[in-house]
Design an enzyme around this catalytic site. Structure first.
Site, short mmCIF file in Angstrom:
data_model
loop_
_atom_site.label_atom_id
_atom_site.label_comp_id
_atom_site.label_asym_id
_atom_site.label_seq_id
_atom_site.Cartn_x
_atom_site.Cartn_y
_atom_site.Cartn_z
N GLY A 154 88.50 -7.33 -6.22
CA GLY A 154 86.42 -6.67 -6.78
C GLY A 154 85.94 -8.28 -6.51
N ARG A 155 84.99 -8.38 -7.82
CA ARG A 155 83.97 -9.38 -7.38
C ARG A 155 84.93 -10.42 -7.50
NH1 ARG A 155 83.07 -5.85 -11.80
NH2 ARG A 155 80.87 -4.04 -11.13
N ILE A 156 85.52 -10.90 -8.76
CA ILE A 156 85.97 -12.56 -8.97
C ILE A 156 87.40 -12.74 -7.50
CG2 ILE A 156 88.07 -13.48 -10.44
CD1 ILE A 156 86.54 -11.75 -13.19
N THR A 220 94.59 -15.43 -13.83
CA THR A 220 93.23 -16.04 -14.77
C THR A 220 92.47 -14.10 -15.25
OG1 THR A 220 91.60 -15.24 -12.34
CG2 THR A 220 92.99 -17.39 -13.56
N ARG A 222 94.44 -11.11 -16.58
CA ARG A 222 95.07 -10.58 -17.97
C ARG A 222 96.85 -10.43 -17.84
NH1 ARG A 222 90.29 -10.09 -19.51
NH2 ARG A 222 89.52 -8.74 -20.76
N GLU A 251 98.47 -12.97 -26.64
CA GLU A 251 97.19 -14.23 -26.86
C GLU A 251 97.35 -14.78 -27.97
OE1 GLU A 251 93.90 -13.74 -24.27
OE2 GLU A 251 95.31 -13.38 -22.69
N HIS A 270 92.75 -18.90 -22.45
CA HIS A 270 91.56 -17.47 -21.83
C HIS A 270 90.25 -18.26 -21.94
CE1 HIS A 270 91.22 -12.79 -21.17
NE2 HIS A 270 90.31 -13.23 -20.71
C1 DGY Z 1 86.80 -10.76 -19.50
O1 DGY Z 1 85.31 -10.67 -19.62
O2 DGY Z 1 87.25 -8.99 -19.02
C2 DGY Z 1 87.28 -12.13 -19.50
O3 DGY Z 1 88.70 -12.21 -19.89
C3 DGY Z 1 86.98 -12.56 -20.92
O4 DGY Z 1 85.69 -12.54 -20.15
#
Ligand code: DGY
Length: 304
Positions: A154-156, A220, A222, A251, A270
């Site tokens: 996706g975007r990230i 990074t 979940r 968490e 996080h």
């Molecule tokens: C999100 O935006 O889902 C991140 O985990 C927190 O910035």
């Protein structure tokens, strides 16, 4: 004028735009409002600005008879019972785009830090254990030219792939490459999919067993995407070379959680989107979402 409850002190100027239009109450902290306080606060709220640590479930939605809009402060919204919101006709929005680059930066920072033992090496220097330059000291993995498997393009995920191009990495992504093959071929595996019932424990013992013994896992996204017990076992057994997590389940990990003692592991609290700019822009997007929905318009970043 609508009543809006904000579950944390948030960063940036945009909250003042909301205050100019509506009555805004912010939980002063520290931390999240206790569940009872949250349930009481939403009883007369028309809008809710919530962060990912707040569980917005059917019970909460039922306790909020006037609620018309939920703006989640984050791109992930697995903390919200979307079906319960939909059933009540409550608009739900998130904050995509504005945190993409910050989160991709952190994923890459973790990948590099884990590959080159930055955390342990820094700790050794601080502890006075830097004896001399050692030909065989602190040997890590090459990032340049390695293969990076991206789970969730996706975007990230795409932003991480752009960074990988600068390191001449070969990028595999689950869109084009089946997960099993991606795990088997990658030197680094970075997770960027949302947490859903389908992705919970996607990286379990059998997925970890497919990875190369020299490979590193970066998460990074979940915590729930990884079966943490299986990861701890794989790290102790040397079935993978290391892991770097910005997210865990739960968490924070409970005191004494075996995760915290696992070898070759970096755990961060996080902080993927934790840059001043990203967090201020997240506030702006969450506020835009709320203002639009309370005005009867679609949220610019709606998930329902
Ligand atoms: C999100 O935006 O889902 C991140 O985990 C927190 O910035």
């Amino acid at each position: 004028m609508a009543r809006i409850y904000v579950t944390r002190e948030i960063v940036g100027e945009a909250l003042s735009c909301l205050r100019a239009l509506h009555e805004v109450e912010v939980w002063p902290g520290p931390g999240s409002p206790p569940r009872a306080a949250l349930l009481a606060a939403v009883a007369d709220a028309d809008g809710l600005l919530a962060v990912l640590t707040e569980r917005i479930d059917a019970e909460l939605i039922e306790a909020a008879p006037r609620l018309r809009a939920i703006a989640n402060y984050g791109v992930g919204y697995d903390n919200i019972d979307i079906e319960a919101a939909r059933a009540r006709g409550i608009a739900v929005g998130n904050t995509p785009d504005v945190l993409t680059e910050a989160t991709a930066d952190l994923a890459f920072a973790l990948l590099l830090a884990c590959a080159r033992h930055l955390v342990e090496a820094r700790a050794a220097v601080a502890a006075g254990h830097w004896g001399t330059w050692e030909p065989a000291g602190w040997l890590g993995l090459d990032v340049h030219g390695a293969t990076l498997g991206i789970v969730g393009l996706g975007r990230i995920g795409r932003a991480v792939a752009r960074r990988a191009a600068g390191f001449a990495m070969t990028v595999l992504a689950t869109r084009a490459t089946p997960l099993d093959e991606l795990l088997e071929r990658s030197d680094f595996v970075s997770l960027h999919c949302p947490l859903t019932p389908q992705t919970r424990h996607l990286i379990d013992a059998s997925a970890l067993a497919r990875m190369k013994p020299t490979a590193i896992l970066v998460n990074t996204a979940r915590g729930g995407i990884v079966d943490q017990a299986a990861l701890v076992e794989a790290l102790w057994a040397g079935r993978i070379a290391g892991a770097a997590l910005d997210v865990t389940d739960p968490e924070p990990p409970r005191p004494g959680d075996p995760l915290l003692a696992a070898p070759n592991l970096i755990v961060l609290p996080h902080i993927g989107s934790a840059t001043r700019t990203a967090r201020a822009e997240m506030t702006a997007v969450a506020v835009e979402n709320l203002i639009a929905a309370l005005d009867g318009r679609p949220m610019p970043h709606a998930v329902v």
